[in-house]
Design a protein around this motif. Structure first.
Motif, PDB file in Angstrom:
ATOM      1  N   LYS A 171      -9.695  -6.570   1.113  1.00  0.00           N
ATOM      2  CA  LYS A 171      -9.747  -5.129   1.372  1.00  0.00           C
ATOM      3  C   LYS A 171      -8.412  -4.457   1.038  1.00  0.00           C
ATOM      4  CE  LYS A 171      -9.602  -2.469   5.647  1.00  0.00           C
ATOM      5  NZ  LYS A 171      -9.963  -2.436   7.053  1.00  0.00           N
ATOM      6  N   TRP A 172      -7.312  -5.199   1.149  1.00  0.00           N
ATOM      7  CA  TRP A 172      -5.981  -4.648   0.932  1.00  0.00           C
ATOM      8  C   TRP A 172      -5.415  -4.930  -0.454  1.00  0.00           C
ATOM      9  CZ3 TRP A 172      -5.032  -1.138   4.338  1.00  0.00           C
ATOM     10  CH2 TRP A 172      -5.606  -1.245   5.602  1.00  0.00           C
ATOM     11  N   ASP A 173      -6.213  -5.535  -1.338  1.00  0.00           N
ATOM     12  CA  ASP A 173      -5.756  -5.785  -2.716  1.00  0.00           C
ATOM     13  C   ASP A 173      -5.339  -4.460  -3.361  1.00  0.00           C
ATOM     14  OD1 ASP A 173      -6.584  -8.367  -2.251  1.00  0.00           O
ATOM     15  OD2 ASP A 173      -8.106  -8.387  -3.831  1.00  0.00           O
ATOM     16  N   GLU A 174      -4.380  -4.551  -4.276  1.00  0.00           N
ATOM     17  CA  GLU A 174      -3.949  -3.367  -5.031  1.00  0.00           C
ATOM     18  C   GLU A 174      -3.849  -3.705  -6.504  1.00  0.00           C
ATOM     19  OE1 GLU A 174      -0.731  -0.803  -3.743  1.00  0.00           O
ATOM     20  OE2 GLU A 174      -0.813  -1.704  -1.753  1.00  0.00           O
ATOM     21  N   ARG A 201      -3.587  -9.940  -4.565  1.00  0.00           N
ATOM     22  CA  ARG A 201      -4.020 -10.214  -3.191  1.00  0.00           C
ATOM     23  C   ARG A 201      -2.778 -10.609  -2.405  1.00  0.00           C
ATOM     24  NH1 ARG A 201      -9.032 -12.816  -2.757  1.00  0.00           N
ATOM     25  NH2 ARG A 201      -9.559 -10.758  -3.545  1.00  0.00           N
ATOM     26  N   PHE A 202      -2.477  -9.824  -1.392  1.00  0.00           N
ATOM     27  CA  PHE A 202      -1.309 -10.091  -0.565  1.00  0.00           C
ATOM     28  C   PHE A 202      -1.597 -11.261   0.372  1.00  0.00           C
ATOM     29  CE2 PHE A 202      -1.039  -5.507  -1.539  1.00  0.00           C
ATOM     30  CZ  PHE A 202       0.176  -5.497  -2.193  1.00  0.00           C
ATOM     31  N   ASP A 203      -0.630 -12.155   0.515  1.00  0.00           N
ATOM     32  CA  ASP A 203      -0.777 -13.300   1.417  1.00  0.00           C
ATOM     33  C   ASP A 203      -1.101 -12.803   2.826  1.00  0.00           C
ATOM     34  OD1 ASP A 203      -0.043 -14.796  -0.777  1.00  0.00           O
ATOM     35  OD2 ASP A 203       1.880 -15.457   0.061  1.00  0.00           O
ATOM     36  N   LYS A 204      -2.001 -13.511   3.487  1.00  0.00           N
ATOM     37  CA  LYS A 204      -2.379 -13.262   4.881  1.00  0.00           C
ATOM     38  C   LYS A 204      -3.137 -11.951   5.081  1.00  0.00           C
ATOM     39  CE  LYS A 204       1.575 -15.896   6.526  1.00  0.00           C
ATOM     40  NZ  LYS A 204       2.795 -15.878   7.294  1.00  0.00           N
ATOM     41  N   TYR A 205      -3.618 -11.339   4.000  1.00  0.00           N
ATOM     42  CA  TYR A 205      -4.410 -10.115   4.111  1.00  0.00           C
ATOM     43  C   TYR A 205      -5.740 -10.313   3.389  1.00  0.00           C
ATOM     44  CZ  TYR A 205      -0.369  -7.720   5.978  1.00  0.00           C
ATOM     45  OH  TYR A 205       0.691  -7.345   6.771  1.00  0.00           O
TER      46      TYR A 205
END
Length: 100
Positions: free
Chosen positions: A63-66, A56-60
């Protein structure tokens, strides 16, 4: 062509071997940009021994996990690819400095 040393050879293998849920990482997204994030899920394939991690990208939003294979050169130790701002030092409140 990429310049030497290749990015894939820079990170120590032991970093990837020790990754666990909640660990902080720098990760390169599908567009090739580096972001800070955290591991929020892990999968281990019993037969092949392969591992992969969801970041999980910080501040996202989620939905944007990769997902990243544990051996991916797109994972790096925290702070090695993304420079985060350090909090400003607290202002000194002890009064003026003495004259020299």
């Amino acid at each position: 062509a990429r310049a030497w040393p290749r990015e894939e050879l820079v990170e120590p293998r032991e970093f990837r071997d020790k990754l666990r849920l909640g660990d902080r990482v720098d990760a390169r997204d599908y567009r090739g940009e580096w972001f800070a994030g955290a591991i929020v899920a892990a999968q281990h394939h019993a037969r092949s021994g392969a591992k992969r991690f969801r970041v999980r990208f910080d501040k996202y939003s989620p939905k944007w996990d990769e997902w990243f294979d544990a051996e991916s050169a797109r994972l790096a130790p925290p702070g090695t690819r993304v420079k985060t701002k350090k909090p400003a030092a607290a202002a000194q409140t002890t009064g003026p400095r003495p004259l020299k």
